[in-house]
Design a protein around this motif. Structure first.
Motif, PDB file in Angstrom:
ATOM      1  N   PHE A   9       0.817  -1.208   0.000  1.00 48.93           N
ATOM      2  CA  PHE A   9       0.000   0.000   0.000  1.00 48.93           C
ATOM      3  C   PHE A   9       0.853   1.261   0.000  1.00 48.93           C
ATOM      4  CE2 PHE A   9      -2.325   3.226   2.579  1.00 48.93           C
ATOM      5  CZ  PHE A   9      -3.322   3.509   1.673  1.00 48.93           C
ATOM      6  N   ASP A  10       1.897   1.280   0.806  1.00 46.89           N
ATOM      7  CA  ASP A  10       2.676   2.502   1.008  1.00 46.89           C
ATOM      8  C   ASP A  10       4.131   2.259   0.618  1.00 46.89           C
ATOM      9  OD1 ASP A  10       3.949   4.791   1.916  1.00 46.89           O
ATOM     10  OD2 ASP A  10       3.014   4.762   3.896  1.00 46.89           O
ATOM     11  N   HIS A  11       4.574   2.972  -0.415  1.00 46.77           N
ATOM     12  CA  HIS A  11       5.968   2.909  -0.861  1.00 46.77           C
ATOM     13  C   HIS A  11       6.719   4.174  -0.441  1.00 46.77           C
ATOM     14  CE1 HIS A  11       5.888  -0.734  -3.342  1.00 46.77           C
ATOM     15  NE2 HIS A  11       4.636  -0.416  -3.558  1.00 46.77           N
ATOM     16  N   GLY A  12       6.377   4.677   0.731  1.00 45.68           N
ATOM     17  CA  GLY A  12       7.070   5.850   1.260  1.00 45.68           C
ATOM     18  C   GLY A  12       6.894   7.064   0.382  1.00 45.68           C
ATOM     19  N   ALA A  13       8.023   7.715   0.053  1.00 43.00           N
ATOM     20  CA  ALA A  13       8.006   8.958  -0.722  1.00 43.00           C
ATOM     21  C   ALA A  13       7.474   8.756  -2.141  1.00 43.00           C
ATOM     22  CB  ALA A  13       9.408   9.566  -0.778  1.00 43.00           C
ATOM     23  N   GLU A  14       7.435   7.515  -2.625  1.00 45.09           N
ATOM     24  CA  GLU A  14       6.933   7.247  -3.974  1.00 45.09           C
ATOM     25  C   GLU A  14       5.406   7.187  -4.029  1.00 45.09           C
ATOM     26  OE1 GLU A  14       8.705   3.763  -5.639  1.00 45.09           O
ATOM     27  OE2 GLU A  14      10.723   4.383  -5.074  1.00 45.09           O
ATOM     28  N   THR A  15       4.769   7.183  -2.878  1.00 42.20           N
ATOM     29  CA  THR A  15       3.304   7.087  -2.828  1.00 42.20           C
ATOM     30  C   THR A  15       2.715   8.459  -2.510  1.00 42.20           C
ATOM     31  OG1 THR A  15       3.446   4.812  -2.026  1.00 42.20           O
ATOM     32  CG2 THR A  15       1.335   5.936  -1.738  1.00 42.20           C
ATOM     33  N   PRO A  16       1.888   8.996  -3.383  1.00 42.47           N
ATOM     34  CA  PRO A  16       1.258  10.294  -3.098  1.00 42.47           C
ATOM     35  C   PRO A  16       0.465  10.251  -1.790  1.00 42.47           C
ATOM     36  CG  PRO A  16       0.895   9.661  -5.384  1.00 42.47           C
ATOM     37  CD  PRO A  16       1.486   8.465  -4.699  1.00 42.47           C
ATOM     38  N   ARG A  18      -2.249  11.653  -0.987  1.00 44.31           N
ATOM     39  CA  ARG A  18      -3.686  11.439  -1.193  1.00 44.31           C
ATOM     40  C   ARG A  18      -4.028   9.949  -1.230  1.00 44.31           C
ATOM     41  NH1 ARG A  18      -3.070  16.201  -4.384  1.00 44.31           N
ATOM     42  NH2 ARG A  18      -4.693  17.714  -3.881  1.00 44.31           N
ATOM     43  N   LEU A  19      -3.155   9.150  -1.851  1.00 43.40           N
ATOM     44  CA  LEU A  19      -3.403   7.713  -1.915  1.00 43.40           C
ATOM     45  C   LEU A  19      -3.299   7.071  -0.540  1.00 43.40           C
ATOM     46  CD1 LEU A  19      -1.553   6.609  -5.183  1.00 43.40           C
ATOM     47  CD2 LEU A  19      -3.965   7.201  -4.861  1.00 43.40           C
ATOM     48  N   LYS A  20      -2.391   7.574   0.278  1.00 40.17           N
ATOM     49  CA  LYS A  20      -2.205   7.017   1.623  1.00 40.17           C
ATOM     50  C   LYS A  20      -3.421   7.232   2.512  1.00 40.17           C
ATOM     51  CE  LYS A  20       2.804   7.658   1.584  1.00 40.17           C
ATOM     52  NZ  LYS A  20       3.934   8.317   2.261  1.00 40.17           N
ATOM     53  N   ARG A  21      -4.304   8.140   2.116  1.00 43.84           N
ATOM     54  CA  ARG A  21      -5.509   8.422   2.908  1.00 43.84           C
ATOM     55  C   ARG A  21      -6.733   7.677   2.392  1.00 43.84           C
ATOM     56  NH1 ARG A  21      -3.563  13.947   2.207  1.00 43.84           N
ATOM     57  NH2 ARG A  21      -5.272  14.273   0.753  1.00 43.84           N
ATOM     58  N   GLN A  22      -6.577   6.852   1.374  1.00 39.91           N
ATOM     59  CA  GLN A  22      -7.722   6.181   0.769  1.00 39.91           C
ATOM     60  C   GLN A  22      -7.905   4.775   1.323  1.00 39.91           C
ATOM     61  OE1 GLN A  22      -9.909   7.866  -1.004  1.00 39.91           O
ATOM     62  NE2 GLN A  22      -8.537   9.561  -0.503  1.00 39.91           N
ATOM     63  N   LEU A  23      -8.874   4.642   2.203  1.00 42.26           N
ATOM     64  CA  LEU A  23      -9.166   3.355   2.823  1.00 42.26           C
ATOM     65  C   LEU A  23      -9.537   2.308   1.772  1.00 42.26           C
ATOM     66  CD1 LEU A  23      -9.544   1.636   5.357  1.00 42.26           C
ATOM     67  CD2 LEU A  23     -11.915   2.443   5.431  1.00 42.26           C
ATOM     68  N   SER A  24     -10.318   2.706   0.773  1.00 43.07           N
ATOM     69  CA  SER A  24     -10.732   1.732  -0.239  1.00 43.07           C
ATOM     70  C   SER A  24      -9.516   1.144  -0.961  1.00 43.07           C
ATOM     71  CB  SER A  24     -11.701   2.362  -1.243  1.00 43.07           C
ATOM     72  OG  SER A  24     -11.080   3.423  -1.934  1.00 43.07           O
ATOM     73  N   ARG A  25      -8.494   1.958  -1.179  1.00 46.56           N
ATOM     74  CA  ARG A  25      -7.272   1.468  -1.825  1.00 46.56           C
ATOM     75  C   ARG A  25      -6.525   0.509  -0.901  1.00 46.56           C
ATOM     76  NH1 ARG A  25      -3.968   2.606  -6.086  1.00 46.56           N
ATOM     77  NH2 ARG A  25      -1.732   2.446  -5.736  1.00 46.56           N
ATOM     78  N   LEU A  26      -6.397   0.856   0.366  1.00 50.57           N
ATOM     79  CA  LEU A  26      -5.722  -0.003   1.338  1.00 50.57           C
ATOM     80  C   LEU A  26      -6.444  -1.348   1.467  1.00 50.57           C
ATOM     81  CD1 LEU A  26      -3.755  -0.706   3.614  1.00 50.57           C
ATOM     82  CD2 LEU A  26      -5.226   0.608   5.168  1.00 50.57           C
ATOM     83  N   MET A  29      -6.145  -3.414  -1.901  1.00 52.57           N
ATOM     84  CA  MET A  29      -4.828  -4.002  -2.120  1.00 52.57           C
ATOM     85  C   MET A  29      -4.570  -5.133  -1.115  1.00 52.57           C
ATOM     86  SD  MET A  29      -2.719  -0.561  -3.079  1.00 52.57           S
ATOM     87  CE  MET A  29      -1.287  -1.279  -3.866  1.00 52.57           C
ATOM     88  N   THR A  30      -5.029  -4.950   0.108  1.00 49.08           N
ATOM     89  CA  THR A  30      -4.874  -5.993   1.126  1.00 49.08           C
ATOM     90  C   THR A  30      -5.725  -7.203   0.768  1.00 49.08           C
ATOM     91  OG1 THR A  30      -4.422  -4.290   2.782  1.00 49.08           O
ATOM     92  CG2 THR A  30      -5.014  -6.479   3.599  1.00 49.08           C
ATOM     93  N   ALA A  31      -6.931  -6.961   0.282  1.00 48.77           N
ATOM     94  CA  ALA A  31      -7.804  -8.072  -0.132  1.00 48.77           C
ATOM     95  C   ALA A  31      -7.166  -8.857  -1.276  1.00 48.77           C
ATOM     96  CB  ALA A  31      -9.178  -7.535  -0.545  1.00 48.77           C
ATOM     97  N   ALA A  32      -6.557  -8.169  -2.226  1.00 46.08           N
ATOM     98  CA  ALA A  32      -5.901  -8.858  -3.337  1.00 46.08           C
ATOM     99  C   ALA A  32      -4.756  -9.734  -2.819  1.00 46.08           C
ATOM    100  CB  ALA A  32      -5.387  -7.848  -4.361  1.00 46.08           C
ATOM    101  N   GLN A  33      -4.013  -9.217  -1.852  1.00 43.16           N
ATOM    102  CA  GLN A  33      -2.919  -9.999  -1.278  1.00 43.16           C
ATOM    103  C   GLN A  33      -3.461 -11.223  -0.538  1.00 43.16           C
ATOM    104  OE1 GLN A  33      -1.175  -6.773   0.980  1.00 43.16           O
ATOM    105  NE2 GLN A  33       0.649  -6.821  -0.301  1.00 43.16           N
ATOM    106  N   THR A  34      -4.500 -11.054   0.256  1.00 42.27           N
ATOM    107  CA  THR A  34      -5.041 -12.180   1.023  1.00 42.27           C
ATOM    108  C   THR A  34      -5.654 -13.229   0.095  1.00 42.27           C
ATOM    109  OG1 THR A  34      -7.157 -11.080   1.457  1.00 42.27           O
ATOM    110  CG2 THR A  34      -5.425 -10.800   3.103  1.00 42.27           C
ATOM    111  N   ARG A  35      -6.350 -12.796  -0.967  1.00 42.57           N
ATOM    112  CA  ARG A  35      -6.895 -13.745  -1.944  1.00 42.57           C
ATOM    113  C   ARG A  35      -5.780 -14.557  -2.596  1.00 42.57           C
ATOM    114  NH1 ARG A  35     -10.386  -9.607  -3.136  1.00 42.57           N
ATOM    115  NH2 ARG A  35      -9.098  -8.895  -4.863  1.00 42.57           N
TER     116      ARG A  35
END
Length: 166
Positions: A9-16, A18-26, A29-35
């Motif tokens: 989800f978070d690549h540090g300085a490479e991640t905007p 705004r993206l770090k604040r998006q629960l749906s994205r987190l 991405m976590t659901a894709a990993q668990t699947r």
């Protein structure tokens, strides 16, 4: 990940930010990993997730018609037919005419299906342990409870307001 995508989800300085604040994205991405992790573990056991879903539904909720089983498991009827054929070929379920309506079959888990379900339970318990390794027991319970509440809330909102409405 084998598809070449890094779902961190978070690549540090490479991640905007705004993206770090998006629960749906987190969550997505976590659901894709668990699947992916669960799918690999089940495949190694010669199973798919829907094998587990069907066997668990039959074991816990009892025999069912194909239509009732599709509703219980949220598996499309067209997909369920081939899945049931495979489970029956392995002897994990049986089909028998419904005494109330001879035009349909009642599907029941067999003793072999109960053993297979126990095996898949162990596989998925290992998956859960792998996925939640960084969390303590209380944190695991809390995470599951919180995600359950969010899921129920979103389902209620969608049912009452329709899709896409706040």
């Amino acid at each position: 990940m084998e598809n070449g995508y890094d779902l961190r989800f978070d690549h540090g300085a490479e991640t905007p930010e705004r993206l770090k604040r998006q629960l749906s994205r987190l969550v997505g991405m976590t659901a894709a990993q668990t699947r992916h992790v669960a799918g690999q573990a089940l495949a190694a056991a010669g199973a798919g997730k829907d094998d587990f879903v069907v066997l668990a539904a039959l074991a816990e909720l009892g025999p069912a018609s194909q239509a009732a089983l599709a509703a219980r498991t949220r598996i499309y009827t067209s997909d369920l037919v081939s899945l049931l054929n495979g489970l029956a070929d392995h002897g994990w379920i049986s089909r028998a005419p419904d005494p109330a309506d001879k035009r349909r079959n009642v599907i029941t888990i067999t003793d072999g299906g109960q053993r297979r379900l126990a095996e898949l339970d162990r596989v998925l318990d290992g998956v859960n342990d792998q996925i939640m390794a960084p969390l303590g027991r209380d944190e695991r319970q809390q995470l599951f409870a919180l995600l359950g509440r969010v899921n129920a809330h979103l389902a209620d909102v969608q049912l009452s307001d329709g899709p896409g409405r706040p």
